[in-house]
Design an enzyme around this catalytic site. Sequence first.
Site, PDB file in Angstrom:
ATOM      1  N   GLY A  46      58.522  38.961  53.063  1.00 41.54           N
ATOM      2  CA  GLY A  46      57.602  39.830  53.805  1.00 41.54           C
ATOM      3  C   GLY A  46      57.944  39.766  55.279  1.00 41.54           C
ATOM      4  N   GLN A  51      56.000  40.180  64.152  1.00 37.69           N
ATOM      5  CA  GLN A  51      57.075  39.178  64.200  1.00 37.69           C
ATOM      6  C   GLN A  51      58.326  39.689  64.909  1.00 37.69           C
ATOM      7  OE1 GLN A  51      56.506  38.426  59.793  1.00 37.69           O
ATOM      8  NE2 GLN A  51      57.229  36.428  60.460  1.00 37.69           N
ATOM      9  N   CYS A  91      57.179  30.637  56.750  1.00 39.97           N
ATOM     10  CA  CYS A  91      57.102  31.823  57.610  1.00 39.97           C
ATOM     11  C   CYS A  91      58.389  31.914  58.409  1.00 39.97           C
ATOM     12  CB  CYS A  91      55.907  31.700  58.554  1.00 39.97           C
ATOM     13  SG  CYS A  91      55.722  33.117  59.662  1.00 39.97           S
ATOM     14  N   LEU A  92      58.940  33.106  58.500  1.00 40.55           N
ATOM     15  CA  LEU A  92      60.176  33.311  59.270  1.00 40.55           C
ATOM     16  C   LEU A  92      59.952  33.017  60.750  1.00 40.55           C
ATOM     17  CD1 LEU A  92      61.455  36.576  57.531  1.00 40.55           C
ATOM     18  CD2 LEU A  92      62.332  34.242  57.234  1.00 40.55           C
ATOM     19  N   HIS A 133      49.182  36.946  54.096  1.00 39.47           N
ATOM     20  CA  HIS A 133      49.965  36.305  55.169  1.00 39.47           C
ATOM     21  C   HIS A 133      50.414  37.357  56.199  1.00 39.47           C
ATOM     22  CE1 HIS A 133      53.341  33.339  56.340  1.00 39.47           C
ATOM     23  NE2 HIS A 133      53.733  34.478  56.903  1.00 39.47           N
ATOM     24  N   GLU A 134      50.873  38.522  55.713  1.00 39.53           N
ATOM     25  CA  GLU A 134      51.358  39.573  56.632  1.00 39.53           C
ATOM     26  C   GLU A 134      50.218  40.225  57.404  1.00 39.53           C
ATOM     27  OE1 GLU A 134      54.292  39.232  57.040  1.00 39.53           O
ATOM     28  OE2 GLU A 134      54.906  38.395  55.116  1.00 39.53           O
ATOM     29  N   HIS A 137      49.330  38.166  60.284  1.00 46.37           N
ATOM     30  CA  HIS A 137      50.216  38.361  61.436  1.00 46.37           C
ATOM     31  C   HIS A 137      49.730  39.541  62.284  1.00 46.37           C
ATOM     32  CE1 HIS A 137      53.513  35.514  61.034  1.00 46.37           C
ATOM     33  NE2 HIS A 137      53.810  35.888  59.793  1.00 46.37           N
TER      34      HIS A 137
HETATM   35  O1  GNR Z   1      59.598  34.743  53.346  1.00 52.54           O
HETATM   36  C1  GNR Z   1      58.431  34.327  53.330  1.00 52.54           C
HETATM   37  N1  GNR Z   1      58.025  33.545  52.306  1.00 52.54           N
HETATM   38  C2  GNR Z   1      56.706  33.209  52.077  1.00 52.54           C
HETATM   39  C3  GNR Z   1      56.438  32.189  51.177  1.00 52.54           C
HETATM   40  C4  GNR Z   1      55.152  31.830  50.901  1.00 52.54           C
HETATM   41  C5  GNR Z   1      54.107  32.471  51.518  1.00 52.54           C
HETATM   42  C6  GNR Z   1      54.345  33.485  52.427  1.00 52.54           C
HETATM   43  C7  GNR Z   1      55.636  33.849  52.707  1.00 52.54           C
HETATM   44  S1  GNR Z   1      55.942  35.135  53.826  1.00 52.54           S
HETATM   45  C8  GNR Z   1      57.515  34.665  54.432  1.00 52.54           C
HETATM   46  C9  GNR Z   1      58.059  35.726  55.379  1.00 52.54           C
HETATM   47  C10 GNR Z   1      57.167  35.829  56.591  1.00 52.54           C
HETATM   48  O2  GNR Z   1      57.125  35.012  57.462  1.00 52.54           O
HETATM   49  N2  GNR Z   1      56.366  36.841  56.635  1.00 52.54           N
HETATM   50  O3  GNR Z   1      55.494  36.974  57.642  1.00 52.54           O
HETATM   51 NI    NI Z   2      55.117  34.974  58.372  1.00 54.24          NI
END
Ligand code: GNR
Ligand code: NI
Length: 167
Positions: A46, A51, A91-92, A133-134, A137
């Site tokens: 995601g 980001q 999270c990236l 999660h997104e 953000h």
């Molecule tokens: O790549 C991602 N893996 C992930 C694993 C578990 C819960 C959420 C994520 S999202 C993350 C990519 C990211 O940072 N998206 O904002």
């Molecule tokens: Ni993230």
Amino acid sequence: MALLPILHYPDTRLHTVAAPVTEVNEAVRTLARDMAETMYAAPGIGLAATQVNVHQRLIVVDISEDQSELLVLINPEIFERDGEQVYEEGCLSVPGIYDKVTRAEHIRVRALGLDGKPFEMDATDLLSVCIQHEVDHLDGKVFVEYLSQLKQGRIRTKLAKLARISA
Ligand code: GNR
Ligand code: NI
């Protein structure tokens, strides 16, 4: 196509609340394409526009094994949440950090697609985790904010040191 640089925690720009997309035009479609390319290259499941330092409400998600199920959600709204699940998140924008977060198990989401048309969808399990999660953000929230203050402090110190070394 273009790979976009990803902001890293504790960059304060990650706490910006994104504004709704007002028109699904070619610029928005180009951003979605570049975000998908950036997510796939990382690789991640995601990516939120926040980001890549674009503070508009747009997310891309693909939880498939083979990068075959891209979802683009513009102005996503989670309008129902049921149950609970715990998932080990990463999270990236917080490289190398993984920890458990409790979120809703099942959500219903309303969004606009790349064609500008509204649609609704259900999500459970990992897809539900990823969308929550997104959307966080877009609201300026990073998953580490669900962890203890002690852990947040340690993560800040570690990533600030790493940023200094790579700068
Ligand atoms: O790549 C991602 N893996 C992930 C694993 C578990 C819960 C959420 C994520 S999202 C993350 C990519 C990211 O940072 N998206 O904002
Ligand atoms: Ni993230």
